[in-house]
Design a protein around this motif. Structure first.
Motif, PDB file in Angstrom:
ATOM      1  N   LEU A 142     -14.307  16.843  12.713  1.00 18.52           N
ATOM      2  CA  LEU A 142     -14.814  18.400  13.237  1.00 18.52           C
ATOM      3  C   LEU A 142     -16.422  18.435  12.812  1.00 18.52           C
ATOM      4  CD1 LEU A 142     -11.869  20.560  10.656  1.00 18.52           C
ATOM      5  CD2 LEU A 142     -12.413  20.086  13.097  1.00 18.52           C
ATOM      6  N   ALA A 143     -16.944  17.618  13.673  1.00 15.48           N
ATOM      7  CA  ALA A 143     -18.232  17.221  13.059  1.00 15.48           C
ATOM      8  C   ALA A 143     -19.316  18.043  14.408  1.00 15.48           C
ATOM      9  CB  ALA A 143     -18.673  15.473  12.819  1.00 15.48           C
ATOM     10  N   GLN A 144     -20.294  18.586  14.105  1.00  9.39           N
ATOM     11  CA  GLN A 144     -21.154  18.698  14.812  1.00  9.39           C
ATOM     12  C   GLN A 144     -22.760  18.334  15.049  1.00  9.39           C
ATOM     13  OE1 GLN A 144     -20.428  20.863  18.065  1.00  9.39           O
ATOM     14  NE2 GLN A 144     -17.939  21.211  17.181  1.00  9.39           N
ATOM     15  N   PRO A 145     -23.749  18.263  16.149  1.00 11.74           N
ATOM     16  CA  PRO A 145     -25.109  17.676  15.377  1.00 11.74           C
ATOM     17  C   PRO A 145     -25.829  18.774  14.717  1.00 11.74           C
ATOM     18  CG  PRO A 145     -24.851  18.627  18.431  1.00 11.74           C
ATOM     19  CD  PRO A 145     -23.323  18.593  17.399  1.00 11.74           C
ATOM     20  N   GLY A 146     -26.524  17.592  13.665  1.00  7.09           N
ATOM     21  CA  GLY A 146     -27.065  18.339  12.419  1.00  7.09           C
ATOM     22  C   GLY A 146     -26.053  17.740  11.383  1.00  7.09           C
ATOM     23  N   ASP A 147     -24.606  17.994  11.860  1.00  5.59           N
ATOM     24  CA  ASP A 147     -24.251  17.257   9.926  1.00  5.59           C
ATOM     25  C   ASP A 147     -24.596  15.929   9.656  1.00  5.59           C
ATOM     26  OD1 ASP A 147     -22.555  19.596  10.645  1.00  5.59           O
ATOM     27  OD2 ASP A 147     -20.838  18.817  11.723  1.00  5.59           O
ATOM     28  N   THR A 148     -23.938  15.938   8.231  1.00  7.76           N
ATOM     29  CA  THR A 148     -24.451  15.141   7.691  1.00  7.76           C
ATOM     30  C   THR A 148     -22.855  13.625   6.733  1.00  7.76           C
ATOM     31  OG1 THR A 148     -26.336  15.527   6.523  1.00  7.76           O
ATOM     32  CG2 THR A 148     -24.860  13.272   5.640  1.00  7.76           C
ATOM     33  N   LEU A 149     -22.986  12.756   7.750  1.00  8.71           N
ATOM     34  CA  LEU A 149     -22.346  11.821   7.776  1.00  8.71           C
ATOM     35  C   LEU A 149     -22.334  10.769   6.168  1.00  8.71           C
ATOM     36  CD1 LEU A 149     -21.573  10.476  11.097  1.00  8.71           C
ATOM     37  CD2 LEU A 149     -20.054  12.895   9.773  1.00  8.71           C
ATOM     38  N   THR A 150     -21.539  10.784   5.564  1.00  7.23           N
ATOM     39  CA  THR A 150     -20.793   9.950   3.668  1.00  7.23           C
ATOM     40  C   THR A 150     -20.441   8.379   4.262  1.00  7.23           C
ATOM     41  OG1 THR A 150     -19.742  10.885   3.644  1.00  7.23           O
ATOM     42  CG2 THR A 150     -22.270  11.907   3.048  1.00  7.23           C
ATOM     43  N   LEU A 151     -21.021   7.486   4.010  1.00  9.07           N
ATOM     44  CA  LEU A 151     -20.337   6.843   3.928  1.00  9.07           C
ATOM     45  C   LEU A 151     -19.783   6.543   2.386  1.00  9.07           C
ATOM     46  CD1 LEU A 151     -21.894   5.931   6.071  1.00  9.07           C
ATOM     47  CD2 LEU A 151     -22.440   3.981   6.211  1.00  9.07           C
ATOM     48  N   PRO A 152     -18.443   6.745   2.401  1.00  7.73           N
ATOM     49  CA  PRO A 152     -17.334   6.238   0.616  1.00  7.73           C
ATOM     50  C   PRO A 152     -18.159   5.170   0.040  1.00  7.73           C
ATOM     51  CG  PRO A 152     -16.573   7.872   2.170  1.00  7.73           C
ATOM     52  CD  PRO A 152     -17.037   6.756   3.168  1.00  7.73           C
ATOM     53  N   SER A 153     -17.863   4.743  -1.511  1.00  3.34           N
ATOM     54  CA  SER A 153     -18.451   3.941  -2.269  1.00  3.34           C
ATOM     55  C   SER A 153     -20.239   3.563  -1.387  1.00  3.34           C
ATOM     56  CB  SER A 153     -17.749   2.764  -1.729  1.00  3.34           C
ATOM     57  OG  SER A 153     -16.267   3.098  -2.047  1.00  3.34           O
ATOM     58  N   THR A 154     -20.607   4.409  -1.148  1.00 10.73           N
ATOM     59  CA  THR A 154     -21.897   3.785  -1.363  1.00 10.73           C
ATOM     60  C   THR A 154     -22.904   4.885  -0.465  1.00 10.73           C
ATOM     61  OG1 THR A 154     -22.053   3.804   1.401  1.00 10.73           O
ATOM     62  CG2 THR A 154     -21.768   1.949   0.791  1.00 10.73           C
ATOM     63  N   SER A 155     -24.123   5.197  -1.483  1.00  9.78           N
ATOM     64  CA  SER A 155     -25.097   5.851  -1.205  1.00  9.78           C
ATOM     65  C   SER A 155     -25.578   6.097   0.310  1.00  9.78           C
ATOM     66  CB  SER A 155     -26.284   5.900  -2.029  1.00  9.78           C
ATOM     67  OG  SER A 155     -26.760   4.650  -1.398  1.00  9.78           O
ATOM     68  N   ARG A 156     -25.349   5.911   1.452  1.00 10.81           N
ATOM     69  CA  ARG A 156     -25.648   6.184   2.355  1.00 10.81           C
ATOM     70  C   ARG A 156     -25.297   7.212   2.888  1.00 10.81           C
ATOM     71  NH1 ARG A 156     -25.359   1.111   6.618  1.00 10.81           N
ATOM     72  NH2 ARG A 156     -26.496   2.601   7.702  1.00 10.81           N
ATOM     73  N   THR A 157     -26.268   7.762   3.995  1.00 14.44           N
ATOM     74  CA  THR A 157     -25.743   8.769   5.145  1.00 14.44           C
ATOM     75  C   THR A 157     -26.446   8.868   6.611  1.00 14.44           C
ATOM     76  OG1 THR A 157     -27.158  10.198   4.565  1.00 14.44           O
ATOM     77  CG2 THR A 157     -25.633  10.205   3.330  1.00 14.44           C
ATOM     78  N   LEU A 158     -25.195   9.132   7.395  1.00  9.14           N
ATOM     79  CA  LEU A 158     -26.578   9.256   8.846  1.00  9.14           C
ATOM     80  C   LEU A 158     -25.899  10.907   9.251  1.00  9.14           C
ATOM     81  CD1 LEU A 158     -23.809   6.725  10.074  1.00  9.14           C
ATOM     82  CD2 LEU A 158     -26.132   6.212   9.199  1.00  9.14           C
ATOM     83  N   THR A 159     -26.433  10.643   9.612  1.00  7.40           N
ATOM     84  CA  THR A 159     -27.238  12.438  11.084  1.00  7.40           C
ATOM     85  C   THR A 159     -26.351  12.022  12.187  1.00  7.40           C
ATOM     86  OG1 THR A 159     -28.658  12.567   9.465  1.00  7.40           O
ATOM     87  CG2 THR A 159     -28.285  14.168  10.979  1.00  7.40           C
ATOM     88  N   VAL A 160     -26.143  13.073  12.680  1.00  7.35           N
ATOM     89  CA  VAL A 160     -25.251  13.204  13.786  1.00  7.35           C
ATOM     90  C   VAL A 160     -26.453  14.045  14.571  1.00  7.35           C
ATOM     91  CG1 VAL A 160     -23.638  14.383  15.512  1.00  7.35           C
ATOM     92  CG2 VAL A 160     -22.707  13.422  13.145  1.00  7.35           C
ATOM     93  N   LEU A 161     -26.046  13.119  15.325  1.00  9.24           N
ATOM     94  CA  LEU A 161     -27.475  13.804  16.209  1.00  9.24           C
ATOM     95  C   LEU A 161     -26.723  14.080  17.846  1.00  9.24           C
ATOM     96  CD1 LEU A 161     -30.664  10.929  16.414  1.00  9.24           C
ATOM     97  CD2 LEU A 161     -29.986  13.163  15.051  1.00  9.24           C
ATOM     98  N   GLY A 162     -25.575  13.914  18.276  1.00 11.98           N
ATOM     99  CA  GLY A 162     -24.867  13.634  19.388  1.00 11.98           C
ATOM    100  C   GLY A 162     -23.953  13.683  19.647  1.00 11.98           C
ATOM    101  N   ILE A 163     -22.874  14.055  20.798  1.00 11.93           N
ATOM    102  CA  ILE A 163     -21.602  13.569  20.610  1.00 11.93           C
ATOM    103  C   ILE A 163     -21.483  12.912  21.992  1.00 11.93           C
ATOM    104  CG2 ILE A 163     -19.540  15.096  20.748  1.00 11.93           C
ATOM    105  CD1 ILE A 163     -20.700  16.613  18.460  1.00 11.93           C
TER     106      ILE A 163
END
Length: 798
Positions: A142-163
């Motif tokens: 249920l992700a859209q451009p602009g949403d933030t993805l987290t990587l469990p067990s890490t502090s990293r995050t990713l930003t959705v730019l496109g689909i």
């Protein structure tokens, strides 16, 4: 022409109900064929469009980081390559929803396997944490451009730019990781790399894979996926729905053609005098044929046009997959052609069957031949004469002086005559309507058998449709019988301990069993494809596979395999197979065939102990959970995810029947169409029986039968015909349904053994309803005919 139109108009007023049913049946048949065409187009063309526009690769090779892929571009038959791209397997989460993904480092937008953006924009060099998600993965998260993805067990995050759409294999929870395009900097520690090969000849895919594996070495290959696998997954259940609609549509078209043929034949026999009059006043045989032909072609054309217009105007508004399929199909290039060709073919087929019957009308002589005085089917049988009172059955209920089963020879003696004193005898007299009705139903054998055969065809297809319905119900009600004994799949983070994870899972009160397992990709002999090699359960706690052949795997090196794997390797139960996982071979003895709904049946399964004996490096990476009866998988999954504190990825096991929910509505619609066709044939049979009974009406009244008894003869004849058709449909339909469903299962890789025929109680209920309904339909016209005036009867016989 004016006389022809007046005759057709008069016949239409006489048979308005039959004409209406013919129009409705034709409309239902053409609609089902058009929907089948739409589903076939929807199943194939969207993926093909994406593959063509993206210049998709025909082969994707996942290798280790050290593999030298530079020589692949120079292989014969390789047109161009994509990559190699560094990859890393990880898990992403957004708003509490997790998914296993493959991060693919891509510096520039690829030329081969080019993602087609549907939302947002492509990767930006100024945003090192920006990613693009594959459409199916984005839908699951249920992700859209602009949403933030987290990587469990890490502090990293990713930003959705496109689909973006991709022609590669789609994301399936617990089976196939989703695809995420990311800058190379976002994949700092790749676990491997992937390279795509676009071929000059897609038919040489297996040969290209074999040569690529030879160049790189079997130990360097992790997984091979081909365009054929991606296409099969994209088509999914839509092709099955199209096959069901097409099969039943063609069957219903055949049944309708035969019903029309029978209706015209019956009408010709009932209107021989009228046809003779038409010829006597100047009608040529060709004109007589055209009267019947054009009349029924008009009915068929009206139904076909109504179906085409309805599908075109309202088809896309149907909720669910059928509406989506029609909407996509309407935008395809061949849509207009199919919209005209399918109804035209249906009308032409009905016209051909009509012409064969109408040809007989053209051969009727201008002067009708006198009918034979005797019955064409011979005289009454002994049972019929007894029923009419010429002889009676007498059954002893006492046993003194006479043996059991003695039969009085006189037809008018008093009950008990000739018996010893005190012995009573029960006189049993079979109602004349029953025996004469049976005689009428089957006296004219060729004609009677043809009527039963025409009525059997729609009933047979209804039995097959009911079997498809009960098979789908079996997937939902008894999934353990079709290869789905577990309800949840759990994958734990790499830092989670095996014992602690299993103990956590089994601690839940609604988890009946937790089976540790591992699933890896293995190269098949010949190195042309990869299959799924699974190790589930242990010898002490074996995994409950659903076996269709052979036995369970108990001993060392024993395994069970799916039908898709047996077909791929061209082996049978009892053979030994060798496959390669990395640089480690696995040699297994196939002792059984399991029903495998996953991975198109290209799965070979052994116990976890067996795989670890051959490769000690293998460790459990997943757990299959069998839940207690009545447990809600969603509630259990929520509790486990909360108890795992973000370290557990819990997914419900996909049930193939979940995608077949539109098939229920399809089956109901097909049953309704087939019931209409059967009703047309039944009305034809009733009309023919009533007309042919007019000659016998005077004789039946002369021997003292009442109008009610005469009505019972026609009702009994109709009921016997319907009963014979029901029994024949059940005897032929159940084996046919079993064979068709198992054949579909085998072709899809699941394997034979999934068919479930309706219960005897349901069959008896439907059969009883059909027979009683036929008798009820025959009651009104037969009662009206039995009460005709003597003058009308003499006029009809003359």
């Amino acid at each position: 022409m004016r006389a022809t139109l007046r005759w057709a108009h008069s016949d239409l007023r006489t048979h308005r109900g039959e004409a209406l049913f013919l129009v409705l049946a034709t409309a239902g048949i053409v609609a089902s064929l058009l929907l089948a065409t739409a589903l076939f187009g929807y199943a194939t063309n969207p993926w093909q469009r994406v593959f063509t526009q993206a210049r998709g690769a025909h082969v994707w090779l996942h290798t280790d980081r050290a593999a030298d892929t530079g020589e692949l571009a120079s292989l014969d038959g390789v047109q161009s390559v994509a990559g190699p791209y560094p990859t890393a397997s990880t898990t992403v989460a957004v708003r509490g929803t997790r998914a296993s993904v493959e991060l693919r480092g891509t510096a520039e937008r690829p030329d081969v396997g080019r993602p087609l953006l549907t939302a947002g924009h492509w990767l930006d060099a100024g945003d090192p944490d920006g990613v693009v998600l594959e459409t199916r993965l984005a839908r699951a998260l249920l992700a859209q451009p602009g949403d933030t993805l987290t990587l469990p067990s890490t502090s990293r995050t990713l930003t959705v730019l496109g689909i973006a759409d991709s022609p590669e294999r789609r994301y399936r929870p617990g089976e196939q990781p989703g695809l995420v395009w990311a800058p190379p900097a976002a994949v700092p520690d790749p676990g491997g790399q992937v390279i795509g090969l676009r071929l000059t000849d897609p038919g040489e895919t297996d040969y290209a894979v074999q040569r690529a594996v030879t160049v790189l070495g079997a130990g360097a290959i992790g997984q091979v996926s081909t365009w054929e696998q991606a296409r099969a997954e994209a088509q999914g259940d839509n092709r099955l729905l199209g096959q069901v609609l097409g099969l039943f549509g063609l069957g219903a078209l055949l049944a309708a053609g035969l019903a029309v043929h029978g209706a015209i034949g019956t009408r010709i026999r009932g209107h021989l005098r009228d046809i003779s009059v038409l010829k006597a006043i100047g009608f040529t045989p060709g004109q007589v044929v055209r009267v019947f032909l054009l009349q029924h072609l008009a009915y068929a054309l009206l139904g076909a046009v109504a179906a085409a217009a309805t599908v075109q105007a309202l088809g896309s508004r149907v909720p669910g997959r059928l509406g989506d399929a029609v909407g996509v199909w309407q935008g395809l290039p061949g849509h207009t052609v199919a919209l005209f060709v399918v109804p035209a073919c249906a009308v032409l087929f009905i016209g051909a069957t009509t012409g064969l019957a109408a040809w007989r009308a053209g051969r009727v002589p201008p002067v009708p031949l006198p009918r034979p005085a005797g019955a064409q089917a011979g005289g009454l049988s002994v049972a019929a004469r007894r029923a009419l009172g010429l002889r009676m059955f007498r059954m002893p209920v006492g046993a003194r002086g006479r043996g059991p089963g003695a039969l009085a020879s006189d037809g008018a003696g008093a009950p008990g005559a000739g018996a010893s004193s005190g012995v009573r005898e029960l006189e049993v007299r079979v109602p004349p309507a029953l025996v004469l009705g049976w005689h009428k139903a089957f006296a004219r054998r060729p004609r009677s058998f043809a009527t039963v055969a025409r009525l059997t065809l729609p009933l047979l297809l209804i039995v097959v449709a009911m079997s498809a319905w009960t098979t789908i119900d079996r997937f939902h009600s008894r999934p353990e019988q079709i290869g789905l004994p577990t309800a949840l799949t759990v994958r734990a983070d790499t830092d989670a301990g095996e014992r602690g994870t299993r103990a956590l899972l089994e601690r839940d009160p609604q988890v009946a069993a937790a089976y540790p397992g591992v699933e890896v990709a293995a190269l098949v002999p010949g190195q042309t494809a990869t299959i799924a090699l699974r190790g589930l359960g242990t010898r002490e706690d074996p995994y409950p596979y659903a076996l269709a052949e052979g036995r369970r795997a108990h001993g060392p090196d024993e395994a069970v395999a799916g039908q898709g794997l047996l077909d791929l390797l061209e082996v049978e139960v009892g053979d030994w197979v060798r496959m390669t996982v990395g640089d480690r071979p696995q040699i297994l003895h196939i002792v059984g065939r399991s029903i495998e709904p996953e991975n198109a049946g290209r799965v070979i399964s052994a116990s976890l102990d067996t795989l670890q004996e051959n490769d000690p490096r293998l460790r459990p990476t997943l757990y299959q959970l069998r839940l207690a009866a009545g447990a809600d998988p969603d509630e259990v999954a929520g509790r486990l995810a909360e108890a795992g504190h973000g370290r557990l990825d819990v997914h419900a096991v996909a049930n193939p029947a979940d995608g077949l929910s539109p098939l229920r509505a399809v089956v109901l619609g097909l049953i309704a169409v087939l019931a209409l066709v059967g009703l047309i044939e039944l009305l034809t049979a009733i009309g023919g029986t009533v007309r042919e009974s007019e000659r016998d009406l005077l004789a039946l009244k002369a021997i003292g039968l009442s109008p009610r008894q005469i009505t019972g003869i026609t009702v009994t004849a109709t009921g016997c015909t319907a009963l014979a058709a029901v029994l024949l449909a059940a005897a032929l339909g159940l084996p046919l349904a079993h064979w068709l469903i198992d054949a579909q299962g085998a072709s899809s890789g699941i394997g034979a053994g999934i068919a479930q025929v309706p219960s005897p109680a349901l069959l008896v209920l439907v059969g009883t309803a059909a027979v009683l309904g036929a008798a009820a339909l025959a009651a009104v016209p037969s009662a009206r005919a039995a009460r005709r005036r003597l003058a009308d009867t003499l006029s009809a016989v003359a």
